[in-house]
Design a protein around this motif. Structure first.
Motif, PDB file in Angstrom:
ATOM      1  N   MET A 284      56.085  68.169  20.842  1.00  0.00           N
ATOM      2  CA  MET A 284      56.444  67.746  19.523  1.00  0.00           C
ATOM      3  C   MET A 284      56.512  66.199  19.440  1.00  0.00           C
ATOM      4  O   MET A 284      57.204  65.788  18.183  1.00  0.00           O
ATOM      5  N   ILE A 285      55.884  65.602  20.254  1.00  0.00           N
ATOM      6  CA  ILE A 285      55.725  64.159  19.891  1.00  0.00           C
ATOM      7  C   ILE A 285      54.650  63.933  18.731  1.00  0.00           C
ATOM      8  O   ILE A 285      53.616  64.368  19.134  1.00  0.00           O
ATOM      9  N   ALA A 286      55.087  63.137  17.669  1.00  0.00           N
ATOM     10  CA  ALA A 286      54.457  63.275  16.349  1.00  0.00           C
ATOM     11  C   ALA A 286      53.077  62.518  16.477  1.00  0.00           C
ATOM     12  O   ALA A 286      52.232  62.539  15.849  1.00  0.00           O
ATOM     13  N   SER A 287      52.791  61.877  17.778  1.00  0.00           N
ATOM     14  CA  SER A 287      51.781  60.985  17.831  1.00  0.00           C
ATOM     15  C   SER A 287      50.755  61.657  18.701  1.00  0.00           C
ATOM     16  O   SER A 287      49.844  61.101  19.338  1.00  0.00           O
ATOM     17  N   GLU A 288      50.967  62.791  19.325  1.00  0.00           N
ATOM     18  CA  GLU A 288      50.298  63.513  20.246  1.00  0.00           C
ATOM     19  C   GLU A 288      49.733  64.786  19.681  1.00  0.00           C
ATOM     20  O   GLU A 288      50.154  64.975  18.751  1.00  0.00           O
ATOM     21  N   ASN A 289      48.538  65.410  20.438  1.00  0.00           N
ATOM     22  CA  ASN A 289      47.955  66.359  19.929  1.00  0.00           C
ATOM     23  C   ASN A 289      47.214  67.031  21.032  1.00  0.00           C
ATOM     24  O   ASN A 289      47.088  66.391  22.180  1.00  0.00           O
ATOM     25  N   TYR A 290      46.517  68.292  20.971  1.00  0.00           N
ATOM     26  CA  TYR A 290      45.612  68.670  22.074  1.00  0.00           C
ATOM     27  C   TYR A 290      44.400  68.748  21.467  1.00  0.00           C
ATOM     28  O   TYR A 290      43.979  69.399  20.420  1.00  0.00           O
ATOM     29  N   VAL A 291      43.338  68.042  22.151  1.00  0.00           N
ATOM     30  CA  VAL A 291      42.108  68.117  21.987  1.00  0.00           C
ATOM     31  C   VAL A 291      41.437  69.464  21.963  1.00  0.00           C
ATOM     32  O   VAL A 291      41.698  70.255  23.048  1.00  0.00           O
ATOM     33  N   SER A 292      40.334  69.656  21.502  1.00  0.00           N
ATOM     34  CA  SER A 292      39.401  70.962  21.728  1.00  0.00           C
ATOM     35  C   SER A 292      38.693  70.662  23.012  1.00  0.00           C
ATOM     36  O   SER A 292      38.648  69.523  23.695  1.00  0.00           O
ATOM     37  N   GLU A 293      38.467  71.922  23.698  1.00  0.00           N
ATOM     38  CA  GLU A 293      37.696  71.848  24.757  1.00  0.00           C
ATOM     39  C   GLU A 293      36.371  70.893  24.861  1.00  0.00           C
ATOM     40  O   GLU A 293      35.968  70.340  25.754  1.00  0.00           O
ATOM     41  N   ALA A 294      35.751  71.123  23.651  1.00  0.00           N
ATOM     42  CA  ALA A 294      34.608  70.072  23.550  1.00  0.00           C
ATOM     43  C   ALA A 294      34.889  68.894  23.755  1.00  0.00           C
ATOM     44  O   ALA A 294      34.145  67.984  24.225  1.00  0.00           O
TER      45      ALA A 294
END
Ligand code: PLP
Length: 416
Positions: free
Chosen positions: A30-40
């Motif tokens: 839930m860190i607002a500056s992070e995300n999960y990129v796609s596998e691509a």
């Protein structure tokens, strides 16, 4: 083959990698500056371009063998321009900070004045903080939010600009949950003859989806990171008017960087391609809906939200009325399997290392497929963990439930 040439045989490194994969899989990110990129995007980060030097720009390189690098960079620039409707794009910045540094260097001389948003009110270090190059090389003045509404104080901004005559005004922030009035910033900049730079690092994904007003028509320069709501690889990007393009390009290279990270540029191209797809808009709409639901739930449980809510992917909770510090909240949430970060809240007196606020974002959880009803469950975990600060047993039990819950939303199924 030596074990160092076969990653699967490098046990020391493998342990670290699998622990990190498990952490990302099993915790609520839930860190607002992070995300999960796609596998691509993930695959693109490790492409063959990691081997190539390409100092310079397409058709003007300092090395041979850059014909494919040229095609790659031209394609990535075109996608960036198309996504944001910009005249010029530089896709080489290694990160958001270098995008900002090159932007300043293209329009300022050392000692010139930056008017940026106060760090304690949500601004970023590179917007003039004394510990950052931006505060060391330039004179800095700050605007902030109003005490009553906690929205940007546009009147004070205009007064400060009139008085201080900054050379550049920076709009954009790291912990401001509200829409920013770019036409207003433009008006203020025009009145004092300043450039307007917008750092849209946090909300560029929302801008791409049309959910946050675009700064492009108003700003001279727009910078962004590519790894937050935009959901690309770690990196930066600069968008600007054609007239500033040459100056910006020269300040990225040779100004402050060497060869571009071409493998990251491949991943930027993938992420920009994904952001141009219609389902990216649905994703961003869900990010905001989830965040508003989270804010509603936290307020309903008695927590005070800075500015009373959110228009974006993040909320900022002022923990002072709850008698908790940001640091204590972050530690408790971590024990409960929820990754977040402490944050300053406007007008607070606490040290930054302790802080009185908690910043939470929904971009990453939304990528995993969580909808509002799931956010209700997540909110309950957070509220429970904050109630049991310091009680390791209780927090551990919450963590087990968190781990169980999040398995419904798998990420990177093929990774080991
Ligand atoms: N600008 C803003 C508004 C940010 O929030 C951040 C990072 O959090 C940056 C710039 C710096 O980005 P990087 O960490 O890629 O240097």
């Amino acid at each position: 083959m030596s074990k160092h040439h076969d990653l699967s045989q490098d046990t020391q490194l493998n342990q670290i990698l699998s622990k990190e994969l498990a952490r990302q899989r099993n915790k609520l990110q839930m860190i607002a500056s992070e995300n999960y990129v796609s596998e691509a995007v993930l695959t693109a980060c490790s492409s063959i371009f990691t081997n190539k030097y390409a100092e310079g720009y397409p058709d003007h390189r300092y090395y041979g063998g850059c014909e494919n690098a040229d095609d790659l960079e031209i394609l990535t620039q075109a996608r960036a321009r198309k996504l944001f409707g910009a005249e010029h794009a530089n896709v080489q910045p290694h990160c958001g900070s270098s995008a900002n540094m090159a932007s300043y260097f293209s329009i300022l001389k050392p000692g010139d004045t930056i008017l940026g948003m106060d760090l304690a009110h949500g601004g970023h270090l590179t917007h003039g903080a004394s510990v950052s190059f931006s505060g060391k090389l330039f004179k800095t003045v700050f605007y902030g939010v109003r005490k009553d509404t906690e929205y940007i104080d546009y009147e004070a901004l205009a007064e400060i600009a009139e008085r201080e005559k900054p050379n550049v005004i920076v709009a954009g922030a790291s912990a401001y949950p509200r829409i920013i009035d770019f036409p207003k910033f433009r008006e203020v900049a025009n009145r004092c003859g300043a450039y307007l730079m917008v750092d849209m690092a946090h909300f560029s994904g929302l801008v791409a989806a049309g959910l946050f007003p675009s700064p492009i028509p108003y700003a001279d320069i727009v910078t962004t990171t590519t790894h937050k709501t935009l959901r690309g690889p770690r990196g930066g990007m600069i968008l600007c008017r054609k007239i500033l393009g040459k100056a910006i390009d020269e300040q990225i290279f040779p100004g402050i960087q060497g060869g571009p990270l071409l493998h990251v540029i491949v991943a930027k191209a993938v992420a920009l391609g994904e952001a141009l797809e219609p389902d990216f808009i649905d994703y961003q709409k869900q990010v905001v809906k989830n965040c508003q639901r989270l804010g509603f739930n936290m307020a309903d449980a008695g927590y005070r939200l800075v500015s009373g809510g959110t228009d974006t992917h993040l909320i900022l909770i002022d923990l002072r009325p709850s008698g908790i510090t940001g640091q204590a909240a972050q530690i408790a949430l971590d024990m409960a399997g929820i990754t977040s970060n402490k944050n300053a809240v406007p007008f607070e007196k606490e040290r930054f290392t302790i802080a009185s606020g908690l910043r939470l974002g929904t971009a990453a959880l939304t990528t995993r497929g969580l909808l509002e009803a799931d956010i209700d469950v997540v909110s309950d975990f957070i509220i429970e963990a904050l109630r049991f600060i310091g009680d390791e047993n209780k927090l551990k039990k919450i963590r087990m439930r968190v781990e169980d819950f999040i398995q419904q939303f798998p990420i990177y199924p093929t990774l080991k």
